[in-house]
Design a protein around this motif. Structure first.
Motif, PDB file in Angstrom:
ATOM      1  N   ASP A  82      -4.989  15.668  -2.157  1.00  0.00           N
ATOM      2  CA  ASP A  82      -3.712  15.702  -1.457  1.00  0.00           C
ATOM      3  C   ASP A  82      -3.614  14.574  -0.443  1.00  0.00           C
ATOM      4  N   LEU A  83      -2.401  14.154  -0.221  1.00  0.00           N
ATOM      5  CA  LEU A  83      -2.079  13.213   0.845  1.00  0.00           C
ATOM      6  C   LEU A  83      -1.484  14.032   1.977  1.00  0.00           C
ATOM      7  N   ARG A  84      -2.174  14.089   3.120  1.00  0.00           N
ATOM      8  CA  ARG A  84      -1.716  14.930   4.227  1.00  0.00           C
ATOM      9  C   ARG A  84      -0.776  14.207   5.175  1.00  0.00           C
ATOM     10  N   ARG A  85      -1.006  12.923   5.382  1.00  0.00           N
ATOM     11  CA  ARG A  85      -0.195  12.203   6.373  1.00  0.00           C
ATOM     12  C   ARG A  85      -0.372  10.695   6.185  1.00  0.00           C
ATOM     13  N   VAL A  86       0.704   9.966   6.464  1.00  0.00           N
ATOM     14  CA  VAL A  86       0.657   8.502   6.468  1.00  0.00           C
ATOM     15  C   VAL A  86       1.383   8.017   7.710  1.00  0.00           C
ATOM     16  N   SER A  87       0.748   7.113   8.424  1.00  0.00           N
ATOM     17  CA  SER A  87       1.382   6.475   9.585  1.00  0.00           C
ATOM     18  C   SER A  87       1.271   4.968   9.438  1.00  0.00           C
ATOM     19  N   VAL A  88       2.361   4.288   9.745  1.00  0.00           N
ATOM     20  CA  VAL A  88       2.350   2.829   9.827  1.00  0.00           C
ATOM     21  C   VAL A  88       2.110   2.486  11.289  1.00  0.00           C
ATOM     22  N   LEU A  89       1.106   1.662  11.538  1.00  0.00           N
ATOM     23  CA  LEU A  89       0.792   1.237  12.891  1.00  0.00           C
ATOM     24  C   LEU A  89       1.240  -0.204  13.083  1.00  0.00           C
TER      25      LEU A  89
ATOM     26  N   ALA B 283       0.837  -1.205   0.000  1.00  0.00           N
ATOM     27  CA  ALA B 283       0.000   0.000   0.000  1.00  0.00           C
ATOM     28  C   ALA B 283       0.868   1.251   0.000  1.00  0.00           C
ATOM     29  N   LEU B 284       1.960   1.238   0.763  1.00  0.00           N
ATOM     30  CA  LEU B 284       2.884   2.378   0.753  1.00  0.00           C
ATOM     31  C   LEU B 284       3.495   2.577  -0.629  1.00  0.00           C
ATOM     32  N   ARG B 285       3.849   1.489  -1.297  1.00  0.00           N
ATOM     33  CA  ARG B 285       4.402   1.590  -2.658  1.00  0.00           C
ATOM     34  C   ARG B 285       3.369   2.220  -3.595  1.00  0.00           C
ATOM     35  N   SER B 286       2.109   1.864  -3.418  1.00  0.00           N
ATOM     36  CA  SER B 286       1.043   2.438  -4.234  1.00  0.00           C
ATOM     37  C   SER B 286       0.963   3.949  -4.026  1.00  0.00           C
ATOM     38  N   LEU B 287       1.055   4.381  -2.773  1.00  0.00           N
ATOM     39  CA  LEU B 287       1.015   5.819  -2.482  1.00  0.00           C
ATOM     40  C   LEU B 287       2.239   6.531  -3.048  1.00  0.00           C
ATOM     41  N   ARG B 288       3.395   5.891  -2.953  1.00  0.00           N
ATOM     42  CA  ARG B 288       4.624   6.517  -3.472  1.00  0.00           C
ATOM     43  C   ARG B 288       4.545   6.682  -4.987  1.00  0.00           C
ATOM     44  N   GLY B 289       3.842   5.786  -5.649  1.00  0.00           N
ATOM     45  CA  GLY B 289       3.668   5.902  -7.092  1.00  0.00           C
ATOM     46  C   GLY B 289       2.717   7.025  -7.475  1.00  0.00           C
ATOM     47  N   ALA B 290       1.827   7.409  -6.565  1.00  0.00           N
ATOM     48  CA  ALA B 290       0.820   8.422  -6.870  1.00  0.00           C
ATOM     49  C   ALA B 290       1.176   9.818  -6.364  1.00  0.00           C
ATOM     50  N   TYR B 291       2.042   9.903  -5.358  1.00  0.00           N
ATOM     51  CA  TYR B 291       2.386  11.194  -4.757  1.00  0.00           C
ATOM     52  C   TYR B 291       3.902  11.366  -4.782  1.00  0.00           C
ATOM     53  N   ASP B 292       4.328  12.601  -5.056  1.00  0.00           N
ATOM     54  CA  ASP B 292       5.757  12.874  -5.214  1.00  0.00           C
ATOM     55  C   ASP B 292       6.577  12.488  -3.997  1.00  0.00           C
ATOM     56  N   SER B 293       6.229  13.031  -2.847  1.00  0.00           N
ATOM     57  CA  SER B 293       6.973  12.692  -1.638  1.00  0.00           C
ATOM     58  C   SER B 293       6.103  12.949  -0.421  1.00  0.00           C
ATOM     59  N   PHE B 294       6.362  12.203   0.611  1.00  0.00           N
ATOM     60  CA  PHE B 294       5.634  12.371   1.864  1.00  0.00           C
ATOM     61  C   PHE B 294       6.399  11.644   2.960  1.00  0.00           C
ATOM     62  N   ASP B 295       6.242  12.136   4.170  1.00  0.00           N
ATOM     63  CA  ASP B 295       6.844  11.485   5.321  1.00  0.00           C
ATOM     64  C   ASP B 295       5.960  10.341   5.762  1.00  0.00           C
ATOM     65  N   VAL B 296       6.580   9.317   6.285  1.00  0.00           N
ATOM     66  CA  VAL B 296       5.852   8.196   6.863  1.00  0.00           C
ATOM     67  C   VAL B 296       6.160   8.167   8.353  1.00  0.00           C
ATOM     68  N   HIS B 297       5.125   8.303   9.146  1.00  0.00           N
ATOM     69  CA  HIS B 297       5.266   8.238  10.600  1.00  0.00           C
ATOM     70  C   HIS B 297       5.054   6.794  11.021  1.00  0.00           C
TER      71      HIS B 297
END
Length: 154
Positions: free
Chosen positions: A102-109, A12-26
């Motif tokens: 927009d993707l505002r935030r991603v956290s891995v739980l 799922a993270l790879r899918s987001l990385r393919g759709a959005y330029d960059s983002f932090d992962v908490h």
């Protein structure tokens, strides 16, 4: 052996990385009682909150005392667009159709059993998206609210 939920969360993270330029992962860990641990992820690997704003600057909210952004849970299918799946789940749940902007935030739980450290962690994603209203009317339990009154989900 890697837990299956970790592999799915990474996909799922790879899918987001393919759709959005960059983002932090908490990253965060939570410990649950055995019953909650056992049922964790039964309703989906992805927990997404979508802040939908209309042309009047109002935000779609859950119509209860929390007045927070609607959340949807779903599983990510390999190769699918995670934001589109969240958008579709939101429309099914609330009656409101939006365009994710927009993707505002991603956290891995990492989810642990608080009484048995030998049980493997389960992994989920907490995703925060923004969207613009495109159509539909809020269904039962949802309403539009002045954006300043919305409880931020953090």
């Amino acid at each position: 052996m890697t837990p299956p939920s970790r592999d799915r969360a990474e996909a799922a993270l790879r899918s987001l990385r393919g759709a959005y330029d960059s983002f932090d992962v908490h990253q965060t860990s939570v410990s649950l009682d055995p019953g909650a641990y056992d049922t964790a992820l039964h309703d989906g690997l992805i927990d997404a909150a979508i802040r939908v704003e209309n042309d009047a600057g109002e935000v779609l909210v859950v119509e209860d005392r929390s007045r927070c952004e609607p959340r949807v849970r779903f599983d990510h299918e390999a190769g699918s667009d995670l934001a589109e799946t969240a958008r579709s789940a939101l429309a099914d749940t609330t009656g409101v159709v939006c365009r994710v902007t927009d993707l505002r935030r991603v956290s891995v739980l990492a989810i642990h059993d608080e009484t048995d450290a030998s049980r493997p962690a389960k992994f989920a994603l907490d995703v925060r998206l923004s969207g613009l209203y495109e159509g539909g009317e809020p269904g039962n339990g949802f309403d539009w609210c002045d954006g300043l009154e919305v409880q931020a989900i953090e």
